[in-house]
Every structure is written in structure tokens, then in C-alpha cells.
Design a protein around this motif. Structure first.
Motif, PDB file in Angstrom:
ATOM      1  N   TYR A   1     -27.318 -12.753  -4.859  1.00 27.22           N
ATOM      2  CA  TYR A   1     -27.056 -13.031  -6.297  1.00 27.22           C
ATOM      3  C   TYR A   1     -26.106 -14.950  -6.514  1.00 27.22           C
ATOM      4  CZ  TYR A   1     -28.271  -8.432  -6.691  1.00 27.22           C
ATOM      5  OH  TYR A   1     -29.400  -6.881  -6.671  1.00 27.22           O
ATOM      6  N   ILE A   2     -25.885 -15.157  -7.110  1.00 24.39           N
ATOM      7  CA  ILE A   2     -25.134 -16.279  -8.297  1.00 24.39           C
ATOM      8  C   ILE A   2     -24.356 -15.751  -8.889  1.00 24.39           C
ATOM      9  CG2 ILE A   2     -25.309 -18.496  -8.836  1.00 24.39           C
ATOM     10  CD1 ILE A   2     -28.061 -18.535  -7.675  1.00 24.39           C
ATOM     11  N   VAL A   3     -22.933 -16.392  -8.696  1.00 20.45           N
ATOM     12  CA  VAL A   3     -21.931 -16.289  -9.248  1.00 20.45           C
ATOM     13  C   VAL A   3     -21.050 -17.172  -9.420  1.00 20.45           C
ATOM     14  CG1 VAL A   3     -19.607 -14.904  -9.081  1.00 20.45           C
ATOM     15  CG2 VAL A   3     -21.073 -14.188  -7.834  1.00 20.45           C
ATOM     16  N   LEU A   4     -20.675 -17.756 -10.525  1.00 25.00           N
ATOM     17  CA  LEU A   4     -20.120 -18.568 -11.055  1.00 25.00           C
ATOM     18  C   LEU A   4     -19.095 -18.425 -10.983  1.00 25.00           C
ATOM     19  CD1 LEU A   4     -20.402 -21.291 -12.087  1.00 25.00           C
ATOM     20  CD2 LEU A   4     -21.001 -21.232 -14.671  1.00 25.00           C
ATOM     21  N   PHE A   5     -17.714 -19.346 -10.096  1.00 22.26           N
ATOM     22  CA  PHE A   5     -16.498 -18.911 -10.868  1.00 22.26           C
ATOM     23  C   PHE A   5     -15.658 -20.470 -11.284  1.00 22.26           C
ATOM     24  CE2 PHE A   5     -17.480 -17.465  -6.626  1.00 22.26           C
ATOM     25  CZ  PHE A   5     -16.583 -16.415  -6.784  1.00 22.26           C
ATOM     26  N   SER A   6     -15.147 -20.342 -12.519  1.00 20.68           N
ATOM     27  CA  SER A   6     -14.179 -21.467 -13.097  1.00 20.68           C
ATOM     28  C   SER A   6     -12.317 -21.366 -13.166  1.00 20.68           C
ATOM     29  CB  SER A   6     -15.039 -22.031 -14.495  1.00 20.68           C
ATOM     30  OG  SER A   6     -13.975 -21.246 -15.061  1.00 20.68           O
ATOM     31  N   ALA A   7     -12.398 -22.688 -13.139  1.00 23.62           N
ATOM     32  CA  ALA A   7     -11.313 -22.599 -13.110  1.00 23.62           C
ATOM     33  C   ALA A   7     -10.385 -23.732 -13.469  1.00 23.62           C
ATOM     34  CB  ALA A   7      -9.945 -22.434 -12.485  1.00 23.62           C
ATOM     35  N   ASP A   8      -9.360 -24.311 -13.615  1.00 19.71           N
ATOM     36  CA  ASP A   8      -8.726 -25.239 -14.065  1.00 19.71           C
ATOM     37  C   ASP A   8      -7.944 -25.953 -12.808  1.00 19.71           C
ATOM     38  OD1 ASP A   8      -5.713 -26.822 -15.125  1.00 19.71           O
ATOM     39  OD2 ASP A   8      -7.118 -26.617 -16.999  1.00 19.71           O
ATOM     40  N   ILE A   9      -8.613 -27.081 -12.785  1.00 25.08           N
ATOM     41  CA  ILE A   9      -7.862 -27.714 -11.207  1.00 25.08           C
ATOM     42  C   ILE A   9      -6.238 -28.275 -11.292  1.00 25.08           C
ATOM     43  CG2 ILE A   9      -8.331 -29.692 -12.006  1.00 25.08           C
ATOM     44  CD1 ILE A   9      -9.613 -28.388  -9.164  1.00 25.08           C
ATOM     45  N   ASN A  10      -5.548 -27.980 -12.079  1.00 27.78           N
ATOM     46  CA  ASN A  10      -4.476 -28.457 -12.428  1.00 27.78           C
ATOM     47  C   ASN A  10      -3.620 -27.396 -11.867  1.00 27.78           C
ATOM     48  OD1 ASN A  10      -5.173 -31.262 -12.897  1.00 27.78           O
ATOM     49  ND2 ASN A  10      -4.618 -30.704 -15.280  1.00 27.78           N
ATOM     50  N   LYS A  11      -4.251 -25.997 -12.500  1.00 22.72           N
ATOM     51  CA  LYS A  11      -3.270 -25.253 -12.221  1.00 22.72           C
ATOM     52  C   LYS A  11      -3.161 -24.191 -10.709  1.00 22.72           C
ATOM     53  CE  LYS A  11      -3.261 -23.340 -17.299  1.00 22.72           C
ATOM     54  NZ  LYS A  11      -3.715 -22.392 -18.346  1.00 22.72           N
ATOM     55  N   LEU A  12      -4.687 -24.819 -10.177  1.00 22.59           N
ATOM     56  CA  LEU A  12      -5.240 -24.328  -8.620  1.00 22.59           C
ATOM     57  C   LEU A  12      -4.666 -24.583  -7.854  1.00 22.59           C
ATOM     58  CD1 LEU A  12      -8.659 -24.074  -8.823  1.00 22.59           C
ATOM     59  CD2 LEU A  12      -7.179 -22.586  -8.526  1.00 22.59           C
ATOM     60  N   ILE A  13      -3.797 -26.311  -7.977  1.00 25.28           N
ATOM     61  CA  ILE A  13      -2.913 -27.326  -7.242  1.00 25.28           C
ATOM     62  C   ILE A  13      -2.013 -27.081  -7.589  1.00 25.28           C
ATOM     63  CG2 ILE A  13      -2.552 -29.735  -7.294  1.00 25.28           C
ATOM     64  CD1 ILE A  13      -5.043 -30.676  -7.612  1.00 25.28           C
ATOM     65  N   GLU A  14      -1.084 -26.365  -8.533  1.00 26.62           N
ATOM     66  CA  GLU A  14      -0.110 -26.599  -9.037  1.00 26.62           C
ATOM     67  C   GLU A  14       0.141 -25.253  -8.214  1.00 26.62           C
ATOM     68  OE1 GLU A  14       2.205 -24.150 -12.564  1.00 26.62           O
ATOM     69  OE2 GLU A  14       1.165 -26.726 -12.858  1.00 26.62           O
ATOM     70  N   TYR A  15      -0.567 -24.286  -8.647  1.00 27.28           N
ATOM     71  CA  TYR A  15      -0.015 -22.680  -7.626  1.00 27.28           C
ATOM     72  C   TYR A  15      -0.360 -22.888  -5.975  1.00 27.28           C
ATOM     73  CZ  TYR A  15      -2.070 -17.946  -5.663  1.00 27.28           C
ATOM     74  OH  TYR A  15      -2.061 -17.148  -5.509  1.00 27.28           O
ATOM     75  N   MET A  16      -0.763 -23.443  -5.844  1.00 34.25           N
ATOM     76  CA  MET A  16      -0.817 -23.934  -4.299  1.00 34.25           C
ATOM     77  C   MET A  16       0.333 -24.821  -3.422  1.00 34.25           C
ATOM     78  SD  MET A  16      -4.659 -25.382  -3.314  1.00 34.25           S
ATOM     79  CE  MET A  16      -5.247 -26.756  -3.965  1.00 34.25           C
ATOM     80  N   PHE A  17       0.727 -25.519  -4.486  1.00 38.81           N
ATOM     81  CA  PHE A  17       2.160 -26.430  -4.015  1.00 38.81           C
ATOM     82  C   PHE A  17       3.345 -25.108  -4.505  1.00 38.81           C
ATOM     83  CE2 PHE A  17      -0.475 -30.620  -4.193  1.00 38.81           C
ATOM     84  CZ  PHE A  17       0.450 -30.916  -2.509  1.00 38.81           C
ATOM     85  N   ARG A  18       3.497 -25.009  -5.402  1.00 35.86           N
ATOM     86  CA  ARG A  18       4.298 -23.473  -5.466  1.00 35.86           C
ATOM     87  C   ARG A  18       4.723 -22.874  -4.592  1.00 35.86           C
ATOM     88  NH1 ARG A  18       2.869 -21.516 -10.845  1.00 35.86           N
ATOM     89  NH2 ARG A  18       1.767 -19.985  -9.904  1.00 35.86           N
ATOM     90  N   GLN A  19       3.522 -22.878  -4.099  1.00 39.23           N
ATOM     91  CA  GLN A  19       3.319 -21.103  -3.031  1.00 39.23           C
ATOM     92  C   GLN A  19       4.291 -21.844  -1.174  1.00 39.23           C
ATOM     93  OE1 GLN A  19      -0.354 -20.199  -2.265  1.00 39.23           O
ATOM     94  NE2 GLN A  19      -0.315 -17.946  -3.505  1.00 39.23           N
ATOM     95  N   ASN A  20       3.825 -23.403  -1.272  1.00 46.89           N
ATOM     96  CA  ASN A  20       4.128 -23.927  -0.194  1.00 46.89           C
ATOM     97  C   ASN A  20       3.687 -23.233   0.885  1.00 46.89           C
ATOM     98  OD1 ASN A  20       5.172 -26.538   0.705  1.00 46.89           O
ATOM     99  ND2 ASN A  20       7.024 -25.633   0.894  1.00 46.89           N
ATOM    100  N   ILE A  21       2.685 -22.786   1.108  1.00 48.97           N
ATOM    101  CA  ILE A  21       1.939 -22.548   2.409  1.00 48.97           C
ATOM    102  C   ILE A  21       1.455 -23.484   3.244  1.00 48.97           C
ATOM    103  CG2 ILE A  21       0.355 -21.134   3.531  1.00 48.97           C
ATOM    104  CD1 ILE A  21       2.880 -19.693   1.773  1.00 48.97           C
ATOM    105  N   ARG A  22       1.483 -23.839   4.803  1.00 50.86           N
ATOM    106  CA  ARG A  22       0.727 -25.102   5.493  1.00 50.86           C
ATOM    107  C   ARG A  22       0.526 -23.837   6.289  1.00 50.86           C
ATOM    108  NH1 ARG A  22       5.137 -29.184   4.513  1.00 50.86           N
ATOM    109  NH2 ARG A  22       5.564 -29.040   2.213  1.00 50.86           N
TER     110      ARG A  22
END
Length: 138
Positions: free
Chosen positions: A117-138
């Protein structure tokens, strides 16, 4: 290649942002009961495909600036997990991205679920990037 627990595979094409190179990839490995509970799953899944994100350095893509602490998405629906009479599947517990479209600040990703099956995901790119930097996981 970014390493997480399990074996990694490629995902969609990379997306150049002002913060760095957005890498959307899928990983194969265990989804522990602790992680699964964050997504509403009650049991550990020994081997599953999940969707993950990382921001790589714009000048040096070997440098990981940030990444998701937990998968962005794990198999949740019957067509992604083990199938059902209504939604039979070919391969259980599989969700992997196959392409991305970036329009203004919106990210649209399409994925294959259950190898059928095909699934579609959507998100605000700025929120995704902010979320990653807020976690500060490397």
C-alpha cells in the motif's frame, strides 16, 4: 550513513534547508515496548522498518547536526503491521519512504506499507527541524 539500532537503508532524496541537509531515511530494527508505547503500540516488535530524520552539515554531510531521538513514524495501522482480512499485506511491519515533495514549508512523503500500500505523510518542515535541534541528539 547515520546509524541507529538495527540496519539502515536509504530513504528519499535529500532536501537542502538553511539549517543543513535534511536526510529522511528508514531503519530496520527492534521497536522496544518503551518506544512502541509512545506510538500507541502495546508490544515490542522484534524487527520493523521505521521512518527517521537527520540534519547533516551543509559543508560536510558526514557531520550529523541533529537527528530524531525516536523514529518519526513506526508501523501502526493494520496495513503496516500484520494485515487484516480487509487489508492483506505482503511483508509485515514495514513502512519505508520512497519519495519526497517539498513545497514552500510543507514536506510530503509517500511511503510503502506492508510492501503493498501507499501511505502519504505530511509535515511542516520548520517544525520537524526545530524538533530535531530541540532534542539535540547526535
Amino acid at each position: 550513513m547515520v546509524k541507529v539500532k538495527g540496519e539502515d537503508r536509504a530513504g528519499t532524496q535529500v532536501i537542502i534547508t538553511k539549517e543543513g541537509i535534511l536526510l529522511i531515511y528508514h531503519a530496520v530494527g527492534e521497536i522496544s515496548q518503551e518506544i512502541g508505547s509512545l506510538y500507541g503500540l502495546s508490544n515490542c516488535i522484534e524487527r520493523a522498518y521505521s521512518v527517521n530524520l537527520a540534519i547533516l552539515g551543509p559543508e560536510n554531510p558526514y557531520r550529523i547536526l541533529a537527528r530524531t531521538k525516536y523514529p518519526l513514524y513506526v508501523p501502526l495501522k493494520s496495513c503496516e503491521l500484520y494485515g487484516s482480512e480487509k487489508y492483506p499485506i505482503d511483508v509485515p511491519v514495514v513502512v519505508f519512504l520512497t519519495g519526497a515533495i517539498f513545497i514552500e514549508n510543507k514536506l510530503l512523503d509517500h511511503a510503502v506499507a506492508g510492501d503493498k500500500y501507499i501511505v502519504l505523510f505530511s509535515a511542516d518542515i520548520n517544525k520537524l527541524i526545530e524538533y530535531m535541534f530541540r532534542q539535540n541528539i547526535r
